[in-house]
Scaffold this motif. Structure first.
Motif, PDB file in Angstrom:
ATOM      1  N   VAL A 320       0.831  -1.208   0.000  1.00  0.00           N
ATOM      2  CA  VAL A 320       0.000   0.000   0.000  1.00  0.00           C
ATOM      3  C   VAL A 320       0.864   1.256   0.000  1.00  0.00           C
ATOM      4  O   VAL A 320       0.567   2.233  -0.696  1.00  0.00           O
ATOM      5  CB  VAL A 320      -0.955  -0.002   1.208  1.00  0.00           C
ATOM      6  CG1 VAL A 320      -1.696   1.327   1.317  1.00  0.00           C
ATOM      7  CG2 VAL A 320      -1.964  -1.146   1.075  1.00  0.00           C
ATOM      8  N   GLY A 321       1.980   1.238   0.742  1.00  0.00           N
ATOM      9  CA  GLY A 321       2.882   2.379   0.740  1.00  0.00           C
ATOM     10  C   GLY A 321       3.454   2.656  -0.643  1.00  0.00           C
ATOM     11  O   GLY A 321       3.521   3.806  -1.094  1.00  0.00           O
ATOM     12  N   LEU A 322       3.853   1.605  -1.336  1.00  0.00           N
ATOM     13  CA  LEU A 322       4.373   1.749  -2.699  1.00  0.00           C
ATOM     14  C   LEU A 322       3.298   2.264  -3.650  1.00  0.00           C
ATOM     15  O   LEU A 322       3.559   3.138  -4.489  1.00  0.00           O
ATOM     16  CB  LEU A 322       4.915   0.414  -3.202  1.00  0.00           C
ATOM     17  CG  LEU A 322       6.275  -0.022  -2.659  1.00  0.00           C
ATOM     18  CD1 LEU A 322       6.547  -1.491  -2.989  1.00  0.00           C
ATOM     19  CD2 LEU A 322       7.384   0.850  -3.242  1.00  0.00           C
ATOM     20  N   MET A 323       2.087   1.743  -3.521  1.00  0.00           N
ATOM     21  CA  MET A 323       1.012   2.175  -4.412  1.00  0.00           C
ATOM     22  C   MET A 323       0.635   3.635  -4.159  1.00  0.00           C
ATOM     23  O   MET A 323       0.321   4.383  -5.092  1.00  0.00           O
ATOM     24  CB  MET A 323      -0.198   1.259  -4.274  1.00  0.00           C
ATOM     25  CG  MET A 323       0.077  -0.139  -4.797  1.00  0.00           C
ATOM     26  SD  MET A 323      -1.372  -1.193  -4.804  1.00  0.00           S
ATOM     27  CE  MET A 323      -2.241  -0.581  -6.238  1.00  0.00           C
ATOM     28  N   ASP A 324       0.669   4.063  -2.903  1.00  0.00           N
ATOM     29  CA  ASP A 324       0.449   5.481  -2.601  1.00  0.00           C
ATOM     30  C   ASP A 324       1.458   6.335  -3.345  1.00  0.00           C
ATOM     31  O   ASP A 324       1.113   7.345  -3.976  1.00  0.00           O
ATOM     32  CB  ASP A 324       0.587   5.733  -1.088  1.00  0.00           C
ATOM     33  CG  ASP A 324      -0.685   5.425  -0.321  1.00  0.00           C
ATOM     34  OD1 ASP A 324      -1.761   5.423  -0.946  1.00  0.00           O
ATOM     35  OD2 ASP A 324      -0.598   5.184   0.888  1.00  0.00           O
ATOM     36  N   TYR A 325       2.716   5.927  -3.259  1.00  0.00           N
ATOM     37  CA  TYR A 325       3.784   6.702  -3.891  1.00  0.00           C
ATOM     38  C   TYR A 325       3.598   6.721  -5.405  1.00  0.00           C
ATOM     39  O   TYR A 325       3.676   7.788  -6.040  1.00  0.00           O
ATOM     40  CB  TYR A 325       5.150   6.105  -3.534  1.00  0.00           C
ATOM     41  CG  TYR A 325       6.305   6.969  -3.994  1.00  0.00           C
ATOM     42  CD1 TYR A 325       6.891   7.891  -3.127  1.00  0.00           C
ATOM     43  CD2 TYR A 325       6.790   6.893  -5.291  1.00  0.00           C
ATOM     44  CE1 TYR A 325       7.933   8.698  -3.552  1.00  0.00           C
ATOM     45  CE2 TYR A 325       7.830   7.697  -5.727  1.00  0.00           C
ATOM     46  CZ  TYR A 325       8.393   8.588  -4.845  1.00  0.00           C
ATOM     47  OH  TYR A 325       9.422   9.396  -5.273  1.00  0.00           O
ATOM     48  N   MET A 326       3.345   5.561  -6.006  1.00  0.00           N
ATOM     49  CA  MET A 326       3.247   5.460  -7.471  1.00  0.00           C
ATOM     50  C   MET A 326       2.069   6.270  -8.006  1.00  0.00           C
ATOM     51  O   MET A 326       2.194   6.992  -8.999  1.00  0.00           O
ATOM     52  CB  MET A 326       3.082   3.998  -7.898  1.00  0.00           C
ATOM     53  CG  MET A 326       4.233   3.095  -7.521  1.00  0.00           C
ATOM     54  SD  MET A 326       5.787   3.622  -8.239  1.00  0.00           S
ATOM     55  CE  MET A 326       6.836   2.266  -7.730  1.00  0.00           C
ATOM     56  N   THR A 327       0.919   6.156  -7.368  1.00  0.00           N
ATOM     57  CA  THR A 327      -0.247   6.881  -7.875  1.00  0.00           C
ATOM     58  C   THR A 327      -0.062   8.395  -7.715  1.00  0.00           C
ATOM     59  O   THR A 327      -0.504   9.172  -8.570  1.00  0.00           O
ATOM     60  CB  THR A 327      -1.542   6.433  -7.175  1.00  0.00           C
ATOM     61  OG1 THR A 327      -1.372   6.492  -5.751  1.00  0.00           O
ATOM     62  CG2 THR A 327      -1.906   5.018  -7.577  1.00  0.00           C
ATOM     63  N   ASN A 328       0.625   8.823  -6.651  1.00  0.00           N
ATOM     64  CA  ASN A 328       0.904  10.249  -6.497  1.00  0.00           C
ATOM     65  C   ASN A 328       1.836  10.751  -7.593  1.00  0.00           C
ATOM     66  O   ASN A 328       1.639  11.846  -8.133  1.00  0.00           O
ATOM     67  CB  ASN A 328       1.520  10.524  -5.119  1.00  0.00           C
ATOM     68  CG  ASN A 328       0.507  10.447  -3.996  1.00  0.00           C
ATOM     69  OD1 ASN A 328      -0.688  10.611  -4.220  1.00  0.00           O
ATOM     70  ND2 ASN A 328       0.966  10.173  -2.790  1.00  0.00           N
ATOM     71  N   VAL A 329       2.849   9.947  -7.938  1.00  0.00           N
ATOM     72  CA  VAL A 329       3.767  10.334  -9.014  1.00  0.00           C
ATOM     73  C   VAL A 329       3.025  10.445 -10.335  1.00  0.00           C
ATOM     74  O   VAL A 329       3.185  11.415 -11.087  1.00  0.00           O
ATOM     75  CB  VAL A 329       4.922   9.309  -9.138  1.00  0.00           C
ATOM     76  CG1 VAL A 329       5.680   9.501 -10.455  1.00  0.00           C
ATOM     77  CG2 VAL A 329       5.881   9.452  -7.969  1.00  0.00           C
ATOM     78  N   ILE A 330       2.188   9.444 -10.641  1.00  0.00           N
ATOM     79  CA  ILE A 330       1.430   9.446 -11.901  1.00  0.00           C
ATOM     80  C   ILE A 330       0.552  10.695 -11.982  1.00  0.00           C
ATOM     81  O   ILE A 330       0.521  11.391 -13.004  1.00  0.00           O
ATOM     82  CB  ILE A 330       0.574   8.170 -12.017  1.00  0.00           C
ATOM     83  CG1 ILE A 330       1.473   6.942 -12.202  1.00  0.00           C
ATOM     84  CG2 ILE A 330      -0.402   8.282 -13.193  1.00  0.00           C
ATOM     85  CD1 ILE A 330       0.740   5.619 -12.070  1.00  0.00           C
ATOM     86  N   GLU A 331      -0.156  11.007 -10.896  1.00  0.00           N
ATOM     87  CA  GLU A 331      -1.074  12.138 -10.948  1.00  0.00           C
ATOM     88  C   GLU A 331      -0.334  13.467 -10.956  1.00  0.00           C
ATOM     89  O   GLU A 331      -0.788  14.438 -11.563  1.00  0.00           O
ATOM     90  CB  GLU A 331      -2.065  12.063  -9.784  1.00  0.00           C
ATOM     91  CG  GLU A 331      -2.980  10.851  -9.918  1.00  0.00           C
ATOM     92  CD  GLU A 331      -4.267  10.966  -9.128  1.00  0.00           C
ATOM     93  OE1 GLU A 331      -4.287  11.732  -8.139  1.00  0.00           O
ATOM     94  OE2 GLU A 331      -5.253  10.309  -9.510  1.00  0.00           O
TER      95      GLU A 331
END
Length: 346
Positions: A320-331
């Motif tokens: 979940v921590g990684l997905m938070d980071y990745m989706t923030n970068v994408i957006e």
């Protein structure tokens, strides 16, 4: 569920140690892991209570306990902490500091990084385009044997396609082709474009010199446009998960991952009871598989989904921590593109 603070700490410790080792957790192991003094007998009593609550279950091969499906849900909703460690953050920041990546590049790389860092399978699902309708076509010549086609739908989705022609195509043919396709195809659902192209084939033949070259180029492009947009990374990681030792079950799982529509049906069934994690993430449990999925802005008015799939015994806090980071970068990159007046493929 009214657990005491000690029961919560014991249960959290069991989940995190089991997801790390895949070994059932006994009272002696817990004594060494807990940072407060407690006897083995007390731990056994607390574990028995957690089992009665449905959060733990016994295995047939050990006296230790493992989390149940209900237990994982309780952990994710109440106990999980998702901060990434400093080395992981530094690695990701270094990679994504290059702002020259397009949003599609970042999405693809995020999928790859997720599978590598979690040792699980990651999936990106793009927006569903089939029922969107074509709104505009532009065909921009590069030279006599190549051109860029830009397709825009009624929901703002944009696709770019570079055509390499086998024969020279004149500027006049390109102009006429653009006008003809816009006249005949605007308002057509994406899923029907290939069929519609076959209907207007005689019209293209009557008006264009290189009609066959242009016809084949656009049919191929529309077929690709209508396909489910899906990327899967880390399929082979499932080979190393003990929960997937049954080869027939593994084969069925891998076959599902080959088809974007099957993935969407598998993870979006009305029977699935999703648990919300924050604003844009959810946990799904499908049998003994867990899926963490997160939505992100893909283009103006559209969303994509980033997923990590694995056994219920996954390291939820890390995923979940990684997905938070990745989706923030994408957006963030999507927002930068919009401020600059660009699109997702620019």
């Amino acid at each position: 569920m009214g657990l005491t603070n000690r029961q919560n700490v014991i249960f959290k410790t069991i989940v995190e140690e089991f997801t790390r080792t895949a070994e059932p957790i006994g009272s002696k192991t817990l004594m060494n892991l807990l940072d407060f003094p407690v006897s083995s007998a007390t731990i056994r009593n607390e574990m028995a209570t957690l089992e009665k609550c449905g959060l733990l279950e016994k295995t047939h091969t050990s006296s230790g306990r493992i989390p149940s499906s209900k237990g994982y849900r309780y952990y994710v909703e109440n106990l999980m902490e998702t901060d990434l460690d400093v080395p992981t953050k530094q690695t990701l920041q270094t990679y994504f500091s290059n702002r020259h990546y397009s949003i599609d590049d970042v999405i693809d790389k995020s999928c790859d990084i997720l599978s590598q860092m979690t040792h699980l399978t990651s999936i990106v699902l793009g927006p569903e385009c089939e029922e969107q309708k074509l709104q505009n076509i532009q065909l921009i010549p590069i030279n006599s044997k190549s051109a860029v086609a830009i397709f825009v739908t009624d929901q703002g989705h944009t696709e770019n396609k570079v055509f390499q022609f086998k024969e020279d195509v004149s500027l006049e043919d390109i102009r006429k082709c653009t006008d003809l396709l816009n006249d005949q195809l605007i308002g057509t659902p994406i899923s029907q474009l290939e069929e519609k192209m076959n209907e207007i084939h005689p019209l293209m033949a009557a008006n264009l010199v290189r009609h066959e070259v242009l016809f084949q180029a656009f049919v191929t492009a529309f077929m690709r446009f209508a396909q489910e947009k899906v990327k899967v990374s880390g399929r082979s990681n499932m080979l190393y998960q003990p929960e997937f030792s049954d080869m027939n079950r593994l084969k069925e799982f891998l076959n599902t991952l080959e088809n974007g529509q099957l993935i969407r049906e598998w993870t979006h069934s009305e029977e699935q009871n999703a648990i919300s994690i924050g604003n844009k993430k959810e946990l799904l449990q499908i049998g003994d598989c867990s899926v963490i999925r997160a939505k992100f802005k893909y283009s103006q008015g559209e969303e994509g989904e980033l997923m990590v799939v694995g056994p219920n015994r996954m390291q939820y806090s890390k995923v979940v921590g990684l997905m938070d980071y990745m989706t923030n970068v994408i957006e963030d990159i999507f927002d930068d593109d919009q401020k600059k007046g660009g699109g997702k493929n620019e």
